[in-house]
Design an enzyme around this catalytic site. Structure first.
Site, PDB file in Angstrom:
ATOM      1  N   HIS A   1      30.397  55.677  52.035  1.00 41.24           N
ATOM      2  CA  HIS A   1      29.573  54.459  52.085  1.00 41.24           C
ATOM      3  C   HIS A   1      29.385  53.888  50.685  1.00 41.24           C
ATOM      4  O   HIS A   1      28.448  53.136  50.437  1.00 41.24           O
ATOM      5  CB  HIS A   1      28.206  54.745  52.723  1.00 41.24           C
TER       6      HIS A   1
ATOM      7  N   SER B   1      40.098  38.651  28.818  1.00 43.63           N
ATOM      8  CA  SER B   1      39.337  37.441  29.119  1.00 43.63           C
ATOM      9  C   SER B   1      39.481  36.464  27.961  1.00 43.63           C
ATOM     10  O   SER B   1      39.481  36.864  26.795  1.00 43.63           O
ATOM     11  CB  SER B   1      37.856  37.777  29.329  1.00 43.63           C
TER      12      SER B   1
END
Length: 476
Positions: free
Chosen positions: A153, A283
């Site tokens: 999960h 970036s």
């Protein structure tokens, strides 16, 4: 300069290998058509039809000499691609012009040609898939005993190992390989079926001799490398084949997306990282960034392939009676692009897997941050063995765990559960630190890796002994 005014397919310009791009290129397509016409002429000659060896030799000599400008002019005039290439071929082969395409309909070259190319493309995908499986298995073997935090999960769970986690990715791909191998083992081609699949034109050529029609089809299939044709068809091969191929390619994409997503999450946790080159920029604004661009691209392309799966399914569902032509434009897009995208995905995956960076110290740090909670069961059992009351001990652990979790979540502090247990007299007889060896929590993970490689991967390597030596080719 003129070419730069028009859209280029990124799969060809940026992502897929040159070999796969050429496989779906015009030269391959139309020279394959010509080889089919040669195979048909040879078979008809052998069966006693009025096709001479001289005509066959002329056809064979000009298989690869395609004038695309002439073909384009014919197609503009005739509005029929196959007949355009019949005429173009005929200009080069004046002696054989009258026997090109004898008895056949357009799908003889279009569909048999596609079957030849799709099978070869599947073989290329198979080889790349084997490479990735091999490389992932090597990674799994190397890190089979490096404990890491398991996640269910996406929440902390019982520890596993880095290598065991890699076997999950590998096994997905191994099952995809099984599906692909099965599809290749069952691969058939159209054969000589005629306009509605009845072989009426060939029956006329042989004056009603059914046995000779069957023998001609058998000869043609053998010449183009197939053991048998589809048992019955309409004008085309069953479009079910396209859906089956896209199912296989989509499954590979699904497995690739799972791998790419897991890698991106692990990069976020700073445990594993895809390769980052010396001069690579993460970036344009944030110079420190090391974005997982390769795995992001895997996921992006994988979604594209998965989205294509519905097209051939809808096509087969709407092929009315013996055929309709609304399959053509769709197939020109979906089939080649699915192969090109899967080719690109596997190239990127191989590049990533061969160069995964592992940070064992961070892996250990993240594990130890959660390990105290997971160690409580072992600590509880040790305290019971030392004479404690299980229910009372359980309650003490629960209270300490809630308090420690509050320090971590509400105060941003470190997990102090173990210190709390050390200071609790109820656990005075327990060596708390001895219960924190991560290897005590990974079960059979290292052994499972070794067994998986021996039982699943080694047979794959044995089937393809010469495949696992190729290098990856990342274009951008």
């Amino acid at each position: 300069m003129q070419d730069r005014l028009f859209y280029d397919n990124p799969l060809i310009e940026r992502y897929a290998s040159r070999e796969m791009c050429e496989l779906f290129g015009p030269q391959k397509k139309f020279s394959t058509w010509r080889r089919l016409w040669v195979a048909l002429a040879e078979a008809e000659h052998e069966m006693g039809l009025p096709v001479t060896q001289e005509q066959i030799d002329e056809l064979r000599e000009n298989v690869d000499k395609i004038d695309f400008d002439v073909a384009a002019a014919y197609e503009k005039k005739l509005r029929h691609d196959v007949m355009a290439h019949v005429h173009t071929y005929g200009e080069l082969c004046p002696k054989a012009r009258g026997v090109i395409h004898l008895g056949a309909t357009s799908c003889f070259v279009t569909d048999n040609g596609d079957c030849i190319i799709y099978r070869e493309a599947l073989e290329r995908v198979r080889d790349r898939l084997v490479l990735v499986i091999d490389r992932l298995a090597k990674f799994a073997q190397e890190y089979r005993a490096l404990p890491c935090l398991g996640l269910t999960h996406l929440q902390p769970a019982q520890p596993t190992t880095v290598g065991k986690r890699a076997t999950l990715w590998t096994y997905d791909l191994a099952t995809d390989l099984e599906d692909l191998e099965y599809r290749l083992s069952k691969f058939k081609t159209l054969g000589n079926k005629g306009t509605t699949g009845t072989q009426a034109s060939f029956l006329k050529l042989f004056d009603g001799d059914h046995a000779k029609v069957r023998e001609l089809e058998s000869k043609v299939c053998e010449k183009i490398g197939f053991e048998r044709p589809f048992a019955v068809t309409g004008q085309t091969y069953p479009r079910k084949l396209d859906a089956q191929i896209l199912d296989v390619l989509s499954r590979i994409a699904q497995s690739a997306h799972k791998f790419g997503t897991d890698m991106r999450i692990l990069a976020h946790k700073k445990e594993l990282e895809e390769p980052f080159e010396k001069n690579q920029i993460g970036s344009s604004a944030m110079a420190y960034k090391r974005n997982p661009m390769r795995c992001e691209r895997v996921c992006s392309l994988a979604r594209f392939v998965m989205s294509l799966q519905s097209s051939p399914a809808m096509t087969i569902a709407t092929q009315w009676m013996e055929r309709t032509l609304d399959d053509s434009a769709n197939r020109r897009l979906t089939m080649p692009q699915a192969f090109l995208a899967i080719d690109a995905i596997l190239i990127i995956m191989q590049n990533v897997v061969e160069n995964i960076v592992v940070y064992p110290k961070v892996v250990e740090k993240n594990l130890r941050a959660e390990l105290p909670f997971m160690a409580t069961e072992n600590i509880l059992m040790a305290a019971v063995e030392a004479g404690g009351d299980r229910q009372e001990l359980h309650e003490r652990i629960r209270v300490h765990s809630v308090a420690a979790a509050n320090v971590v979540k509400a105060e941003g502090g470190e997990n102090d559960l173990l210190e709390r247990l050390r200071n609790d007299p109820a656990f005075a007889k327990v060596d708390v630190d001895a219960e924190l060896d991560p290897m005590k929590f990974v079960g059979r993970a290292p052994q499972q890796v070794e067994e998986f490689i021996a039982e699943i991967v080694e047979p794959i390597r044995a089937r393809y002994p010469n495949v696992a030596i190729a290098e990856s080719e990342l274009r951008v």
